[in-house]
Structure formats: structure tokens, C-alpha cells
Write a protein that holds these residues in place. Sequence first.
Motif, PDB file in Angstrom:
ATOM      1  N   ASP A 241       0.702  -1.441  -0.021  1.00  0.00           N
ATOM      2  CA  ASP A 241       0.148   0.012   0.029  1.00  0.00           C
ATOM      3  C   ASP A 241       0.754   1.393   0.049  1.00  0.00           C
ATOM      4  N   ALA A 242       2.011   1.302   0.937  1.00  0.00           N
ATOM      5  CA  ALA A 242       2.741   2.568   0.783  1.00  0.00           C
ATOM      6  C   ALA A 242       3.783   2.709  -0.423  1.00  0.00           C
ATOM      7  N   LEU A 243       3.810   1.546  -1.055  1.00  0.00           N
ATOM      8  CA  LEU A 243       4.715   1.523  -2.237  1.00  0.00           C
ATOM      9  C   LEU A 243       3.846   1.969  -3.388  1.00  0.00           C
ATOM     10  N   ALA A 244       2.394   1.624  -3.460  1.00  0.00           N
ATOM     11  CA  ALA A 244       1.551   2.019  -4.577  1.00  0.00           C
ATOM     12  C   ALA A 244       1.051   3.593  -4.392  1.00  0.00           C
ATOM     13  N   LEU A 245       1.118   3.955  -3.130  1.00  0.00           N
ATOM     14  CA  LEU A 245       0.679   5.315  -2.991  1.00  0.00           C
ATOM     15  C   LEU A 245       2.138   6.293  -3.488  1.00  0.00           C
ATOM     16  N   LEU A 246       3.271   5.638  -3.073  1.00  0.00           N
ATOM     17  CA  LEU A 246       4.392   6.637  -3.516  1.00  0.00           C
ATOM     18  C   LEU A 246       4.311   6.782  -5.105  1.00  0.00           C
ATOM     19  N   GLU A 247       4.037   5.432  -5.682  1.00  0.00           N
ATOM     20  CA  GLU A 247       4.330   5.466  -7.073  1.00  0.00           C
ATOM     21  C   GLU A 247       3.203   6.658  -7.650  1.00  0.00           C
ATOM     22  N   THR A 248       2.089   6.566  -7.232  1.00  0.00           N
ATOM     23  CA  THR A 248       1.061   7.441  -7.413  1.00  0.00           C
ATOM     24  C   THR A 248       1.533   8.759  -7.408  1.00  0.00           C
ATOM     25  N   MET A 249       2.084   9.172  -6.351  1.00  0.00           N
ATOM     26  CA  MET A 249       2.560  10.574  -5.995  1.00  0.00           C
ATOM     27  C   MET A 249       3.844  10.966  -6.770  1.00  0.00           C
ATOM     28  N   GLY A 250       4.396   9.875  -7.525  1.00  0.00           N
ATOM     29  CA  GLY A 250       5.334  10.473  -8.206  1.00  0.00           C
ATOM     30  C   GLY A 250       7.012  10.300  -7.843  1.00  0.00           C
ATOM     31  N   CYS A 251       6.852   9.505  -6.661  1.00  0.00           N
ATOM     32  CA  CYS A 251       8.332   9.202  -5.784  1.00  0.00           C
ATOM     33  C   CYS A 251       8.753   8.332  -6.785  1.00  0.00           C
ATOM     34  N   PRO A 252      10.053   8.617  -7.252  1.00  0.00           N
ATOM     35  CA  PRO A 252      10.609   7.772  -8.409  1.00  0.00           C
ATOM     36  C   PRO A 252      11.356   6.333  -7.893  1.00  0.00           C
ATOM     37  N   PHE A 253      12.028   6.515  -6.771  1.00  0.00           N
ATOM     38  CA  PHE A 253      12.903   5.379  -6.173  1.00  0.00           C
ATOM     39  C   PHE A 253      12.536   5.090  -4.893  1.00  0.00           C
ATOM     40  N   ALA A 254      12.324   3.739  -4.395  1.00  0.00           N
ATOM     41  CA  ALA A 254      12.204   3.474  -2.923  1.00  0.00           C
ATOM     42  C   ALA A 254      12.948   2.144  -2.523  1.00  0.00           C
ATOM     43  N   GLN A 255      12.929   2.119  -1.188  1.00  0.00           N
ATOM     44  CA  GLN A 255      13.822   0.992  -0.535  1.00  0.00           C
ATOM     45  C   GLN A 255      13.177   0.783   0.775  1.00  0.00           C
ATOM     46  N   GLY A 256      13.089  -0.565   1.077  1.00  0.00           N
ATOM     47  CA  GLY A 256      12.572  -1.050   2.301  1.00  0.00           C
ATOM     48  C   GLY A 256      12.319  -2.333   2.180  1.00  0.00           C
ATOM     49  N   TYR A 257      11.798  -3.067   3.520  1.00  0.00           N
ATOM     50  CA  TYR A 257      11.661  -4.280   3.786  1.00  0.00           C
ATOM     51  C   TYR A 257      10.559  -4.938   2.671  1.00  0.00           C
ATOM     52  N   HIS A 258       9.613  -4.186   2.381  1.00  0.00           N
ATOM     53  CA  HIS A 258       8.694  -4.751   1.304  1.00  0.00           C
ATOM     54  C   HIS A 258       9.352  -5.282   0.115  1.00  0.00           C
ATOM     55  N   MET A 259      10.353  -4.802  -0.163  1.00  0.00           N
ATOM     56  CA  MET A 259      11.046  -4.803  -1.368  1.00  0.00           C
ATOM     57  C   MET A 259      12.149  -6.152  -1.125  1.00  0.00           C
ATOM     58  N   SER A 260      13.047  -5.642  -0.161  1.00  0.00           N
ATOM     59  CA  SER A 260      13.949  -6.451   0.436  1.00  0.00           C
ATOM     60  C   SER A 260      14.593  -6.050   1.682  1.00  0.00           C
ATOM     61  N   ARG A 261      14.823  -6.778   2.557  1.00  0.00           N
ATOM     62  CA  ARG A 261      15.687  -6.668   3.757  1.00  0.00           C
ATOM     63  C   ARG A 261      17.137  -6.307   3.075  1.00  0.00           C
ATOM     64  N   PRO A 262      18.190  -5.848   3.935  1.00  0.00           N
ATOM     65  CA  PRO A 262      19.354  -5.637   3.479  1.00  0.00           C
ATOM     66  C   PRO A 262      19.965  -7.386   3.227  1.00  0.00           C
TER      67      PRO A 262
END
Length: 278
Positions: A241-262
Amino acid sequence: TAKRNRSGTAMYDAEADSHSSEQLGVIGELHRAIAGDELVLHYQPKVATGTGELVGVEALVRWQHPVRGLLPPGEFIPQAEDDEIIVALTDAILEMALVQHRTWRDAGVELPVAVNIAAGGLYDNAFPDRVAAALARHEVPGAMLTLEITETSIITDPAEVQTILDRLRDLGVKLSIDDFGTGYSSMAYLQTMPLTELKIDRRFIGSVHESPSDEAIVRAILELARALGLKVVAEGVESADALALLETMGCPFAQGYHMSRPLPAGDVLTWAAGRVGV
Ligand code: C2E
Ligand code: CA
Ligand code: CA
Ligand code: CA
């Protein structure tokens, strides 16, 4: 103990009084850790919000302690930052990250790598020369390296840091403001420092899809970054949900546990397999 923090303010540190011998122990052990290859870097993928493609990684240090196990940076970086060992530690981490970049490149993947630089590592006139030497030694173009610094580091002595950042920028190195939005209210430095990227602190991101005030702050930062020509990375993305909203808002890049942990270095290309981009 009256000690001085990085902004020069004297503060009483009762914690340091009761733990000073333990503190000395950590620093002593860190010397051994650096010399004995006990430090390990894990790498967290940074992705394009829309496509999920891997666009780079952030190196995050861990200490493989012979007795205490794998220690997170919070267990030793704050202590190291108050000691000159931060210089040797920063050099060792930079070195490991560049070696790893070369290993990935030799495997056919040119993956930009970001390294965190503490204030004590940055406030050192010889730092840009050591970065230049390390890049040359490993034949890595400056543009493949991002240094993540904090607002607090910049504000400590803007005139001195400007010189250092300008020299780093001359090497083609990219400069990112970490934990953006949590430091100082003065943003004058955004106009003068040779920055390339803002990383929105995870405290505004984790609940961005359910907090109107977080969303408002993120929108404002995106607008600011657009106007100043800076890249933006949202960190601490923990849900679809956070990722989808960020995409809608035009935030180009993301990092976080939803995609991958370190991830351990050896797992990064496996994770990336099937993702377009690098
Ligand atoms: P940071 O630079 O803000 O790094 C991001 C931290 O957030 C990492 O913790 C990462 O594991 C964690 N994180 C990533 N995604 C999520 C998420 O979705 N949710 C949550 N809750 N957390 C997430 P880590 O590795 O424990 O590092 C903590 C801090 O230690 C870093 O914060 C950085 O300030 C410092 N640090 C780490 N590695 C280094 C280093 O090599 N040098 C220096 N000077 N500092 C480092
Ligand atoms: Ca960081
Ligand atoms: Ca951060
Ligand atoms: Ca941080």
C-alpha cells in the motif's frame, strides 16, 4: 563527563560515565575487527517505484563478532563516531563496497553502490583524496558511488563541508541527504551544496498510506526535490500500500523491507534475477 557533541554543544553524558570502560573495550575491539576482517557489508536494494527494477544498493555494515555474533551498526557506529577510529572504519567500509562493486561488475552487473558517511568521516580534509585514490585503485567511476550524509553533518560546519563536498562532486561522486526531514529546519544548504539525492526518512514513509500528515510531508518533499532537480528515494517502505501510494505520488525510487531486507552480497544478484534494469 562533560563532552562535546558534533555541533559543539557541551552536554553531560551520564551514560558515558557508567559505560566508559565498556566503551573503550568496543573501540579496542573495533581495531581488531577492522584488521581481522570481522566487518561485513549487507546490501539493501534500491528500486524504481513503478517497475521494481533494481537501480542500486546501499551498503550497511555489520560486525561478525567472534563472541557476540552478528552485531547491527547501532551497537558500534555511535561509539565509533565519537572516536578517531571512525576514519579507519569509513575507509574500510568504502574499500569493501568498491571491491564488491567490482565483483558484481566482473559478473556483468554494473550496480551503483551507496555508502553511509558519518560526520567524523566527512570532516576530514584528506577524505576526498582518499575517496579518489580508492576509486582509482579499483577502477570504479565516481558516478557509481553515492555517499549518504545527514543534514546534521552538513549543518555542523557548512563552510568546511562545502569544500569537501565540492571536491567529492568533482570526482563525479553522488551526494545524498539521508534521513531527510528529521534534521534541521534551515534548508539553505539545499541551494549551495552539490547534492544529487534526498532520502525521505522512514518515519514519514512507513504509514504514508494511512496518515494524511505523513502524506502531506512526503508530497512537499517531492515537490521541493523536483524544483531543485534532486532525485528522491523513499526509505522504510514496508507494505504494498505504501509503495503504491508513493508511485501514484510520483516518488521515483524506494527502498524497504517490502522489496527486500539488506542482503548478504552473495544474495543480491539472485534477488535481482528477473528484474530489469542493471
Ligand atoms: P540508515 O542509513 O538510515 O539505514 C537504513 C536502516 O533502516 C538500516 O538499518 C536498514 O536495515 C533499515 N531498514 C531498511 N528498510 C527498512 C524498513 O522497511 N523498515 C525498517 N523499520 N527499517 C528498515 P541498519 O542496517 O541497522 O543501519 C542503521 C543505521 O546505522 C543506518 O541508518 C546508518 O545511519 C548506520 N549505518 C549503517 N551502516 C553504516 C556504515 O557503513 N557507516 C556508517 N557511518 N553508518 C552506518
Ligand atoms: Ca543511509
Ligand atoms: Ca536513512
Ligand atoms: Ca539513520
